[in-house]
Design an enzyme around this catalytic site. Structure first.
Site, PDB file in Angstrom:
ATOM      1  N   GLY A  86      -0.861 -14.745 -13.153  1.00  0.00           N
ATOM      2  CA  GLY A  86      -1.834 -14.922 -12.181  1.00  0.00           C
ATOM      3  C   GLY A  86      -2.492 -13.375 -12.258  1.00  0.00           C
ATOM      4  N   VAL A 136      -5.481 -10.671  -6.820  1.00  0.00           N
ATOM      5  CA  VAL A 136      -5.411  -9.407  -6.339  1.00  0.00           C
ATOM      6  C   VAL A 136      -4.135  -8.865  -6.246  1.00  0.00           C
ATOM      7  CG1 VAL A 136      -5.813  -8.047  -4.104  1.00  0.00           C
ATOM      8  CG2 VAL A 136      -7.410  -9.923  -5.155  1.00  0.00           C
ATOM      9  N   LYS A 142       0.710  -1.085  -0.062  1.00  0.00           N
ATOM     10  CA  LYS A 142       0.032  -0.033   0.124  1.00  0.00           C
ATOM     11  C   LYS A 142       0.757   1.229  -0.127  1.00  0.00           C
ATOM     12  CE  LYS A 142      -2.608  -2.783  -0.484  1.00  0.00           C
ATOM     13  NZ  LYS A 142      -2.399  -4.336  -0.305  1.00  0.00           N
ATOM     14  N   HIS A 172     -23.801  15.257   1.320  1.00  0.00           N
ATOM     15  CA  HIS A 172     -23.953  15.567  -0.130  1.00  0.00           C
ATOM     16  C   HIS A 172     -22.550  16.848  -0.240  1.00  0.00           C
ATOM     17  CE1 HIS A 172     -24.756  16.553  -4.322  1.00  0.00           C
ATOM     18  NE2 HIS A 172     -24.663  17.963  -3.882  1.00  0.00           N
TER      19      HIS A 172
HETATM   20  C1  LIG Z   1       1.932  -8.573  -1.310  1.00  0.00           C
HETATM   21  C2  LIG Z   1       0.712  -9.010  -0.213  1.00  0.00           C
HETATM   22  C3  LIG Z   1      -0.269  -7.789  -0.159  1.00  0.00           C
HETATM   23  C4  LIG Z   1      -1.229  -8.224   0.664  1.00  0.00           C
HETATM   24  N1  LIG Z   1      -2.040  -7.163   0.847  1.00  0.00           N
HETATM   25  C5  LIG Z   1      -3.120  -7.246   1.649  1.00  0.00           C
HETATM   26  C6  LIG Z   1      -4.115  -6.518   1.935  1.00  0.00           C
HETATM   27  O1  LIG Z   1      -4.162  -5.217   1.343  1.00  0.00           O
HETATM   28  N2  LIG Z   1      -5.228  -6.390   2.979  1.00  0.00           N
HETATM   29  C7  LIG Z   1      -5.376  -7.808   3.524  1.00  0.00           C
HETATM   30  O2  LIG Z   1      -6.327  -7.888   4.176  1.00  0.00           O
HETATM   31  N3  LIG Z   1      -4.476  -8.860   3.204  1.00  0.00           N
HETATM   32  C8  LIG Z   1      -3.347  -8.696   2.276  1.00  0.00           C
HETATM   33  N4  LIG Z   1      -2.541  -9.689   2.126  1.00  0.00           N
HETATM   34  C9  LIG Z   1      -2.649 -10.817   2.754  1.00  0.00           C
HETATM   35  C10 LIG Z   1      -2.211 -10.520   4.279  1.00  0.00           C
HETATM   36  O3  LIG Z   1      -0.957 -10.475   4.382  1.00  0.00           O
HETATM   37  C11 LIG Z   1      -2.273 -12.100   5.003  1.00  0.00           C
HETATM   38  O4  LIG Z   1      -3.748 -12.565   5.045  1.00  0.00           O
HETATM   39  C12 LIG Z   1      -2.052 -11.954   6.530  1.00  0.00           C
HETATM   40  O5  LIG Z   1      -0.681 -11.458   6.672  1.00  0.00           O
HETATM   41  C13 LIG Z   1      -2.424 -13.305   7.225  1.00  0.00           C
HETATM   42  O6  LIG Z   1      -1.772 -13.306   8.614  1.00  0.00           O
HETATM   43  P1  LIG Z   1      -1.451 -14.281   9.524  1.00  0.00           P
HETATM   44  O7  LIG Z   1      -1.199 -13.635  10.729  1.00  0.00           O
HETATM   45  O8  LIG Z   1      -2.417 -15.587   9.348  1.00  0.00           O
HETATM   46  O9  LIG Z   1      -0.060 -14.832   8.940  1.00  0.00           O
HETATM   47  P2  LIG Z   1       1.119 -13.826   8.443  1.00  0.00           P
HETATM   48  O10 LIG Z   1       0.861 -12.593   8.343  1.00  0.00           O
HETATM   49  O11 LIG Z   1       1.689 -14.662   7.160  1.00  0.00           O
HETATM   50  O12 LIG Z   1       2.372 -14.178   9.513  1.00  0.00           O
HETATM   51  C14 LIG Z   1       2.528 -15.382   9.927  1.00  0.00           C
HETATM   52  C15 LIG Z   1       3.993 -15.171  10.658  1.00  0.00           C
HETATM   53  O13 LIG Z   1       4.258 -16.471  11.135  1.00  0.00           O
HETATM   54  C16 LIG Z   1       5.772 -16.435  11.362  1.00  0.00           C
HETATM   55  N5  LIG Z   1       5.923 -17.991  11.467  1.00  0.00           N
HETATM   56  C17 LIG Z   1       5.771 -19.053  10.484  1.00  0.00           C
HETATM   57  N6  LIG Z   1       6.160 -20.155  11.212  1.00  0.00           N
HETATM   58  C18 LIG Z   1       6.835 -19.823  12.330  1.00  0.00           C
HETATM   59  C19 LIG Z   1       7.446 -20.643  13.206  1.00  0.00           C
HETATM   60  N7  LIG Z   1       7.419 -21.910  13.168  1.00  0.00           N
HETATM   61  N8  LIG Z   1       8.039 -20.060  14.412  1.00  0.00           N
HETATM   62  C20 LIG Z   1       7.741 -18.826  14.539  1.00  0.00           C
HETATM   63  N9  LIG Z   1       7.201 -17.900  13.716  1.00  0.00           N
HETATM   64  C21 LIG Z   1       6.747 -18.629  12.664  1.00  0.00           C
HETATM   65  C22 LIG Z   1       6.178 -16.044   9.934  1.00  0.00           C
HETATM   66  O14 LIG Z   1       7.398 -15.615   9.966  1.00  0.00           O
HETATM   67  C23 LIG Z   1       5.165 -15.020   9.777  1.00  0.00           C
HETATM   68  O15 LIG Z   1       5.766 -13.694  10.451  1.00  0.00           O
HETATM   69  C24 LIG Z   1      -1.360  -9.259   1.273  1.00  0.00           C
HETATM   70  C25 LIG Z   1      -0.445 -10.522   1.376  1.00  0.00           C
HETATM   71  C26 LIG Z   1       0.676 -10.149   0.183  1.00  0.00           C
HETATM   72  C27 LIG Z   1       1.571 -11.230   0.159  1.00  0.00           C
END
Ligand SMILES: Cc1cc2nc3c(=O)[nH]c(=O)nc-3n(C[C@H](O)[C@H](O)[C@H](O)COP(=O)(O)OP(=O)(O)OC[C@H]3O[C@@H](n4cnc5c(N)ncnc54)[C@H](O)[C@@H]3O)c2cc1C
Length: 463
Positions: free
Chosen positions: A177, A180, A52, A442
């Protein structure tokens, strides 16, 4: 450092860090394990936030270069300082990741640094130290899906992570692809001067979006200069001195051809990530797509181990992960946490933006639900005209019998902000008429939402 906790959250993305903060707020002794150097997960480090930041900077650049004249603003030659733009993106990311660090300290969440690995269902190892907890929450997120024959080097063939770090504007960026992430990052580089070609397997872009919206979206992007090759698949990629040569075939089969690119962005989706987590040692089951299996309350098959966010089923969105994080923290504290999956908005942060909540027309047809449609174009909205941003429309779907809102879809300026009103309406079980009877200021873009709600009953006023 303490080694016994009420809750240990594994992963500090929006699911994990929000879960940890909420659990600590509710008085639980909480730790969060993160293997990355900084907190915030994919979203803050290599996802939502840096993308963003670049989308905003590139939009400013493009508007000054191409939009200012229409408003009577003459500017001489403008120059791109990409290094500064990238540095600013880095500053935005750091401000956000440091912000989570501050919130952990404020809420007394312990940050355990390193990769977590289950030793058993009740114990994990992080960097040689073992930790126990009454409950574990797996929030390890997702990774980019690889494609056979297309080897990512994060230089010429990049995932979103590499596409956020380019130090020069490619002449020709090919995006594999049409989802989004590909369209957002394609927009960044297109606005900065790249020719962008999107190759998509399906016969339409943005799978999952209401088809009328996605077809309009494709038309608008084409008008902006995007090139689309739909119904085609990439079967190989060869890195050359000049760039990358891709082999492309019709999705249904047929003769192959080659496409030349300077940079290739592989953006065909993300998969649930549990690498190195030792799920076997804990006995936690995954499904056929590698996602951690959970019930409606985020419980895995093992008592006291839960999972949330991208690593489980559902839309891979930061706010979905956050809401699940809050819900499970509240359940662990004895409350009744809950997520309403019918009211989770999704936004594409291109220009114009695209936003949706609830069901698409295709989903309603498939489910055999009778519905009414109301639409209103931004060409008929005074504020959109004043902004010179009239591309797109608002579309509202409501139940044919009860008029209850079932879905809302917007393509247009600030769609991501406008969708919040309709998300609130769906959450409160409102009808289209409820939205139509609300007084909207408005001249605002939100009047297009009111007019689309009026149009459901055939009584829009300004068209
Ligand atoms: C380029 C891009 C743009 C995006 N833009 C948007 C957006 O605008 N809006 C939106 O809603 N979503 C967006 N997303 C999706 C969004 O980033 C994810 O849906 C979100 O980050 C998921 O959150 P999470 O907490 O499930 O996992 P994640 O954010 O993936 O976090 C998981 C974390 O766990 C850690 N981890 C993994 N395994 C281990 C382990 N064994 N021990 C310790 N740590 C570990 C990783 O290092 C990571 O930091 C985007 C994704 C990408 C790639």
């Amino acid at each position: 450092m303490d080694q016994n906790f009420d809750v240990i959250v594994i992963g500090s993305g929006p699911g994990g860090y929000v879960c940890a903060i909420r659990a600590a707020q509710l008085g639980l002794k909480t730790a969060c394990v993160e293997k990355r150097e900084t907190l915030g997960g994919t979203c803050l480090n290599i996802g939502c936030i840096p993308s963003k930041a670049l989308l905003q900077s590139s939009e400013n650049f493009h508007e000054i270069a191409h939009g200012a004249k229409e408003h009577g603003i003459e500017i001489g030659e403008i120059k791109l300082d990409l290094a500064r733009m990238q540095a600013r993106k880095g500053e935005v990311v750091t401000a956000n990741t440091k912000g989570v660090e501050f919130l952990f300290k404020k809420n007394k969440v312990t940050w355990i640094k390193g990769a977590a690995k289950f030793l058993s269902a009740t114990e994990i190892d992080v960097a040689g130290t073992s930790y126990t907890a009454k409950n574990f929450v797996i929030a390890t997120g997702s990774e980019s899906v690889p494609l056979k024959g297309v080897e990512v080097d994060e230089k010429k063939i990049v995932t979103s992570t590499g596409a956020l770090e380019l130090d020069a504007v490619p002449k020709h960026l090919v995006v594999i692809g049409g989802g989004v992430i590909g369209l957002e990052l394609g927009s960044v580089w297109h606005r900065l001067g790249a020719e962008v070609t999107v190759i998509e397997f399906l016969d339409h872009i943005t799978p999952g979006l209401d088809l009328e919206i996605s077809s309009q979206f494709q038309k608008i992007l084409t008008k902006q200069g995007f090139k689309f090759r739909l119904g085609q698949k990439v079967t190989g990629a060869k890195v050359t001195d000049a760039g990358v040569t891709l082999t492309v075939e019709p999705a249904k089969g047929g003769p192959a051809e080659t496409v030349e690119a300077d940079i290739v962005l592989l953006a065909i989706g993300r998969y649930a990530y549990t690498g190195g987590l030792g799920l076997d040692a804990a006995g936690v089951e995954t499904d056929e797509r590698g996602r951690v299996k959970t019930d409606a309350h985020f419980a895995t098959n093992i008592p006291h181990i839960f999972a949330i966010g991208d690593v489980i089923t559902g839309p891979m969105l930061a706010h979905k992960a956050e809401d699940e994080g809050v819900a499970i923290a509240e359940r662990l504290a004895g409350q009744a946490g809950h997520v309403n999956y019918d009211a989770i908005p999704s936004v594409v942060y291109t220009w114009p933006e695209v936003a949706a909540v609830g069901k698409s027309e295709e989903e309603l047809k498939k489910a055999g639900i009778a519905y009414k449609v109301g639409k209103f174009p931004f060409t008929a909205n005074g504020r959109a005209r004043a902004m010179a941003a009239t591309d797109g429309f608002v579309k509202i779907l409501s139940d044919a019998a009860s008029d209850k809102l079932l879905g809302a879809h917007i393509i247009g300026p600030d769609a991501g902000t406008l969708i919040a009103e309709l998300t609130t309406a769906i959450e409160f079980g409102a009808s289209a008429e409820d939205v139509a009877r609300i007084c909207h200021a408005h001249p605002t873009l939100s009047e297009a939402v009111k007019e689309a709600a009026l149009a459901v009953d055939g009584r829009a006023l300004h068209i």
